[in-house]
Design a protein around this motif. Structure first.
Motif, PDB file in Angstrom:
ATOM      1  N   VAL A  11       0.856  -1.177   0.000  1.00 46.00           N
ATOM      2  CA  VAL A  11       0.000   0.000   0.000  1.00 46.00           C
ATOM      3  C   VAL A  11       0.893   1.228   0.000  1.00 46.00           C
ATOM      4  O   VAL A  11       1.928   1.248   0.659  1.00 46.00           O
ATOM      5  CB  VAL A  11      -0.892  -0.016   1.260  1.00 46.00           C
ATOM      6  N   LYS A  12       0.516   2.260  -0.738  1.00 42.58           N
ATOM      7  CA  LYS A  12       1.327   3.478  -0.759  1.00 42.58           C
ATOM      8  C   LYS A  12       1.075   4.263   0.535  1.00 42.58           C
ATOM      9  O   LYS A  12      -0.082   4.484   0.910  1.00 42.58           O
ATOM     10  CB  LYS A  12       0.948   4.321  -1.980  1.00 42.58           C
ATOM     11  N   ALA A  13       2.169   4.681   1.190  1.00 41.58           N
ATOM     12  CA  ALA A  13       2.036   5.464   2.416  1.00 41.58           C
ATOM     13  C   ALA A  13       1.864   6.928   2.040  1.00 41.58           C
ATOM     14  O   ALA A  13       2.815   7.595   1.643  1.00 41.58           O
ATOM     15  CB  ALA A  13       3.271   5.285   3.299  1.00 41.58           C
ATOM     16  N   ARG A  14       0.646   7.423   2.134  1.00 42.66           N
ATOM     17  CA  ARG A  14       0.401   8.812   1.747  1.00 42.66           C
ATOM     18  C   ARG A  14      -0.881   9.282   2.412  1.00 42.66           C
ATOM     19  O   ARG A  14      -1.739   8.480   2.810  1.00 42.66           O
ATOM     20  CB  ARG A  14       0.265   8.922   0.225  1.00 42.66           C
TER      21      ARG A  14
ATOM     22  N   GLU B  55      -7.863   9.326   6.887  1.00 45.73           N
ATOM     23  CA  GLU B  55      -6.812   8.641   6.132  1.00 45.73           C
ATOM     24  C   GLU B  55      -7.478   7.921   4.962  1.00 45.73           C
ATOM     25  O   GLU B  55      -8.689   7.689   4.971  1.00 45.73           O
ATOM     26  CB  GLU B  55      -6.105   7.590   7.012  1.00 45.73           C
ATOM     27  N   TYR B  56      -6.664   7.526   3.990  1.00 41.43           N
ATOM     28  CA  TYR B  56      -7.188   6.622   2.980  1.00 41.43           C
ATOM     29  C   TYR B  56      -7.610   5.332   3.664  1.00 41.43           C
ATOM     30  O   TYR B  56      -6.877   4.803   4.518  1.00 41.43           O
ATOM     31  CB  TYR B  56      -6.126   6.319   1.920  1.00 41.43           C
ATOM     32  N   GLU B  58      -7.622   2.369   2.613  1.00 40.84           N
ATOM     33  CA  GLU B  58      -6.679   1.260   2.414  1.00 40.84           C
ATOM     34  C   GLU B  58      -5.440   1.428   3.298  1.00 40.84           C
ATOM     35  O   GLU B  58      -4.846   0.447   3.722  1.00 40.84           O
ATOM     36  CB  GLU B  58      -6.282   1.107   0.943  1.00 40.84           C
ATOM     37  N   ALA B  59      -5.086   2.677   3.639  1.00 36.18           N
ATOM     38  CA  ALA B  59      -3.933   2.891   4.514  1.00 36.18           C
ATOM     39  C   ALA B  59      -4.226   2.413   5.936  1.00 36.18           C
ATOM     40  O   ALA B  59      -3.319   2.054   6.681  1.00 36.18           O
ATOM     41  CB  ALA B  59      -3.541   4.368   4.530  1.00 36.18           C
ATOM     42  N   ARG B  97       1.434   4.315   8.808  1.00 36.31           N
ATOM     43  CA  ARG B  97       1.469   5.102   7.569  1.00 36.31           C
ATOM     44  C   ARG B  97       2.488   6.240   7.692  1.00 36.31           C
ATOM     45  O   ARG B  97       3.296   6.479   6.795  1.00 36.31           O
ATOM     46  CB  ARG B  97       0.060   5.658   7.281  1.00 36.31           C
ATOM     47  N   ALA B 100       6.108   4.924   7.605  1.00 35.42           N
ATOM     48  CA  ALA B 100       6.467   4.480   6.256  1.00 35.42           C
ATOM     49  C   ALA B 100       6.698   5.688   5.349  1.00 35.42           C
ATOM     50  O   ALA B 100       7.628   5.696   4.538  1.00 35.42           O
ATOM     51  CB  ALA B 100       5.366   3.584   5.697  1.00 35.42           C
ATOM     52  N   GLU B 101       5.888   6.723   5.520  1.00 31.62           N
ATOM     53  CA  GLU B 101       5.983   7.895   4.641  1.00 31.62           C
ATOM     54  C   GLU B 101       7.231   8.728   4.941  1.00 31.62           C
ATOM     55  O   GLU B 101       7.779   9.370   4.064  1.00 31.62           O
ATOM     56  CB  GLU B 101       4.711   8.747   4.804  1.00 31.62           C
ATOM     57  N   ARG B 373       3.250  -3.385   5.549  1.00 28.54           N
ATOM     58  CA  ARG B 373       2.193  -3.220   4.549  1.00 28.54           C
ATOM     59  C   ARG B 373       2.568  -2.153   3.527  1.00 28.54           C
ATOM     60  O   ARG B 373       2.180  -2.224   2.370  1.00 28.54           O
ATOM     61  CB  ARG B 373       0.888  -2.803   5.224  1.00 28.54           C
ATOM     62  N   PHE B 374       3.297  -1.132   3.992  1.00 33.68           N
ATOM     63  CA  PHE B 374       3.656  -0.026   3.115  1.00 33.68           C
ATOM     64  C   PHE B 374       5.034  -0.204   2.486  1.00 33.68           C
ATOM     65  O   PHE B 374       5.264   0.229   1.371  1.00 33.68           O
ATOM     66  CB  PHE B 374       3.659   1.294   3.893  1.00 33.68           C
TER      67      PHE B 374
END
Lengths: 526, 526
Positions: A11-14, B55-56, B58-59, B97, B100-101, B373-374
């Motif tokens: 999953v993209k961390a954003r 948050e998203y 999926e995140a 998240r 990871a970011e 996950r990220f």
């Protein structure tokens, strides 16, 4: 026995657009700022109240979301009983719900303050977020403009408490009744003119940005901007335009924006003698003479401004801190009386390096109709909202001690030299913490150099080292990381004695039982 | 010129289910409590971080909402680019998240804390809200169980800082690897047994409520509860059931719940001699002997618990504050190593007046898979979460000074006796505020008696009165509302001198310039 193997598709961390994380320095500074605001509000007898982030959409006073675009302006979602819920988009609508729900229990007039995040489902832009913080104060149940005057004085005190100097800010007060009366006086009354009135108010609100020429176009046929877009005007006659512009001239003469200094603001409010166009000894009298006979609501508005002016004067705030400014409009439709705006008047540089005024950091006004939505009878109320992040940016620009000077030193780091001695290292950490010293054990798996780099990155002042040599001697090595950096940086330019002294300062051994004293000594160096 | 007439159909002032407002006393107490937690966490080198509420989806690691039930468990809504957004349901997923970011920028191991509201779209119940506050601390980037041990020590320090006495709480530690190894050792390994493993873990988690007999049924064929509902069991053989129950016996012998006192906890951890069933000198050795050969993961888990035990001991927390308890399961699926739970052991009365343990106020564990996950690679992490409102309730039950003793006195109220003198009254208020005294002008339209009632309702200690008589003499009347209430209550039982003295105390006149001194005197009385 859970399956935690990394998935093939990560999953993209954003973050979604218009949302932001905050780090320790900003959090600490914001907390200090909020505490200062809170202290001032409590001095004024305002008490804290907090409402949840989610309310019934209908309680917030927005129309039910359109099924095609359920998130227009607010974030909305349906509850499992199909009722629409929304994230609050300000702190005023939830307060109105709260007061209506607890009406009989609350001592009225009810003064309260609330701070917290609000959400806007809008297109984000630079400095424009979809989640941001507001700090509100409201007085519900008082029809007296003394309540409005009080909030203006409280706003002034708050800005000074935050380190904004007198003269660097101004609280501008106007009255919707005056604006409404002006429109009535030039013949724009009645339901049939409702949309034109809105166009006029919007034009007035743009005076800052467009100047008199631009506003004149917007009051008349319309205006084409640089990009070629055309904004249709209010379609006023030349006479009407001139009357409204006279009102703007009044503004010119009380306007701090146009080059006035604190010291000459006060005479300007009281006499407009400096203007040849409106040579009246008193702005409010001038207004009254011009429109008072034509509009009852205008007279009321001017009388209220006069009382506010007196109250502000007797509170000692009539020295330019709080001024009457007939051009203040404020966007929100629900205002029904006095409106006010807190403006910072010092200059900052814009993105092109040009000096610009910092501008508005908060505002508010009287909204006698908002609680009535729930109770079926008008409940007078007035309130003020601070845009916390904007004010925060201003305090940073001013280098206010409120938002700077937060402790940026990291904790003392105890290095792990031998993995099997981790319990002993943990004991050093506990000893330091028990002495009230922020300390941590290095918890990674890297070697000594990487551990020292970690301590540097954390901003630590000192690191604690015990290898097998020291252990045998019952000693601990204290490494002063700040002095250590000086040694490395300046080694070439020092004579030998100086160098040795600094080196001794940068790293020395003490008996294990002297750990706390030695660390305290090093911390005291900085 | 806005249309603010009350609508014919008013909106009902109410909150959606499972949401609550908070008043000034609760806000002040919670703030004090949060500050105390923050202070402890910072002493441990943890730094603040804050992520937004949205948050998203999926995140957050939940599956995309089902189109029929888009709000299952979390509050979700679609952004205008059709991507699903959710309100955070805990503070761990957003941290994963965030890390990871910002992975390369952060000094690792990264210790951080976060406090804030989280949201659950679940059926609310008594004490069960859809918005509630958590206070989390996490260490990311350390595979060492020293990180877990540290968080357990920090949890203990935090509870004591909040006024919970040693012996009134215990931090229980277990390891998911031990639980997983136990299941492996009894033959429940492999993907084909995944759902049975979950059933076994759920059964273990219910030991507190159901006791050994109930758990035995859930491990075997199943259990029918009082209401007649049948829960299907894990279907273990009698041998398997007995092996798991042996594990529960281990728990019995280290369990603070079953009547142990602080003083005898420590020997219990070290020797289980008191139990005839498991006469081993050391619980961890007993565990190792029983299952170590059968399961590699079990051995690892026991070794980690042993290291935690050593670290806790060398930190001085081995006196029963932190204990190893093999029954701690913790619901969340993502734990991969040590799990821990902070439990309050003192008794409160339940709704039927029966004494019950207060129970868990927080917990956490190691979740090495969450950041992966990220990033596509495992990142070790461990964290602890405090249920703020539950802890708050506990502190209230304990009458901790942290949550009581908040100043409940209202501000000084200046009465408005003559409307045309409001500017003068305002000046009194400003004078008091400038002296640092919380004060307010009465802003309503009621008469003197109602104004005094208002001051009483606000909890004010004193009211300021100036009618025309006083004004002519340049005096102000100070009314001590507390003494005033005493006069009314006790007038009959007093002799004349006493009565007159109290009456003089309750209301007296001073020269206007003595206002601040006189008010300070009255405030100092209480």
């Amino acid at each position: 026995m859970t399956d935690q193997a990394p998935k093939s598709t990560t999953v993209k961390a954003r973050l979604p657009r218009g949302l932001a994380d905050r780090g320790p320095a900003e959090i600490a500074a914001t907390n200090k700022m909020m505490a200062a605001i809170r202290e001032t509000y409590e001095l004024y007898g305002f008490e804290a109240v907090e409402t949840p982030f989610i309310e019934y959409t209908e309680a917030l006073g927005k129309f039910l979301p359109d099924l095609d675009r359920p998130n227009e302006g607010v974030f909305s979602f349906q509850d499992d009983d199909d009722q629409w819920l929304s994230l609050r988009y300000d702190l005023t609508a939830p307060l109105a719900r709260y007061v209506a729900e607890n009406y009989d229990r609350l001592a009225k007039p009810y003064r309260s303050y609330r701070a917290g995040f609000v959400f806007r489902n809008e297109k984000p832009g630079p400095g424009r977020f979809r989640q941001f913080m507001q700090f509100d104060a409201d007085t519900v149940g008082s029809a007296s403009v003394a309540a409005d005057a009080e909030i203006c004085m409280m706003a002034a005190d708050t800005l000074e408490k935050l380190g904004i100097k007198r003269g660097d800010y101004v609280i501008k007060v106007n009255n919707r009744k005056v604006l409404d009366g002006l429109l009535e006086a030039i013949g724009l009354n009645g339901k049939e003119n409702a949309s034109r009135r809105l166009v006029v108010l919007r034009a007035l609100d743009k005076y800052d940005r467009l100047g008199p020429a631009g506003v004149k176009l917007l009051l008349g046929e319309g205006r084409r901007d640089e990009s070629g877009d055309f904004t249709k005007g209010a379609g006023l006659s030349l006479d009407q335009v001139n009357l409204v512009l006279w009102f703007l001239q009044l503004r010119m003469n009380t306007d701090f924006d146009r080059g006035g200094k604190t010291t000459d603001i006060n005479p300007r409010i009281k006499t407009l003698a400096s203007s040849s166009e409106v040579a009246e000894p008193d702005m409010l009298s001038a207004m009254d003479r011009a429109y008072g006979e034509k509009s009852q609501i205008f007279r009321e508005g001017v009388a209220e401004l006069r009382l506010i002016s007196q109250l502000v004067e007797s509170g000692g705030y009539g020295d330019g801190r709080i001024i009457i400014d007939p051009s203040v409009v404020r966007g929100l439709e629900y205002y029904t009386g006095p409106v006010y705006e807190a403006e910072l008047t010092f200059e900052v540089k814009d993105e092109h390096g040009r000096p610009v005024r910092f501008g508005s950091v908060g505002g508010g006004g009287r909204y006698d109709g908002l609680v009535a939505r729930f109770r079926g009878e008008p409940v007078p109320a007035t309130g003020f909202s601070i845009g916390v992040s904007r004010l925060f940016a201003a305090l940073k620009a001013l280098k206010s001690p409120i938002v700077s000077g937060a402790d940026t030193r990291g904790p003392v780091v105890v290095l792990v030299m031998d993995k099997d001695q981790i319990a002993a290292y943990q004991a050093f950490v506990t000893t330091l913490r028990n002495a009230g010293i922020r300390a941590e054990l290095y918890l990674g798996s890297a070697g000594m150099n990487a551990q020292l780099k970690y301590a540097d990155k954390r901003g630590s002042v000192c690191a604690i080292i015990q290898g097998s040599n020291e252990r045998e001697k019952g000693e601990i090595v204290i490494k002063d990381l700040v002095a250590g950096a000086q040694v490395s940086a300046a080694a070439k330019d020092m004579d030998r004695n100086e160098y040795l002294a600094l080196k001794q300062r940068a790293q020395f051994a003490v008996p294990a039982e002297k750990l706390v004293d030695a660390v305290k000594d090093v911390l005291a160096r900085y």
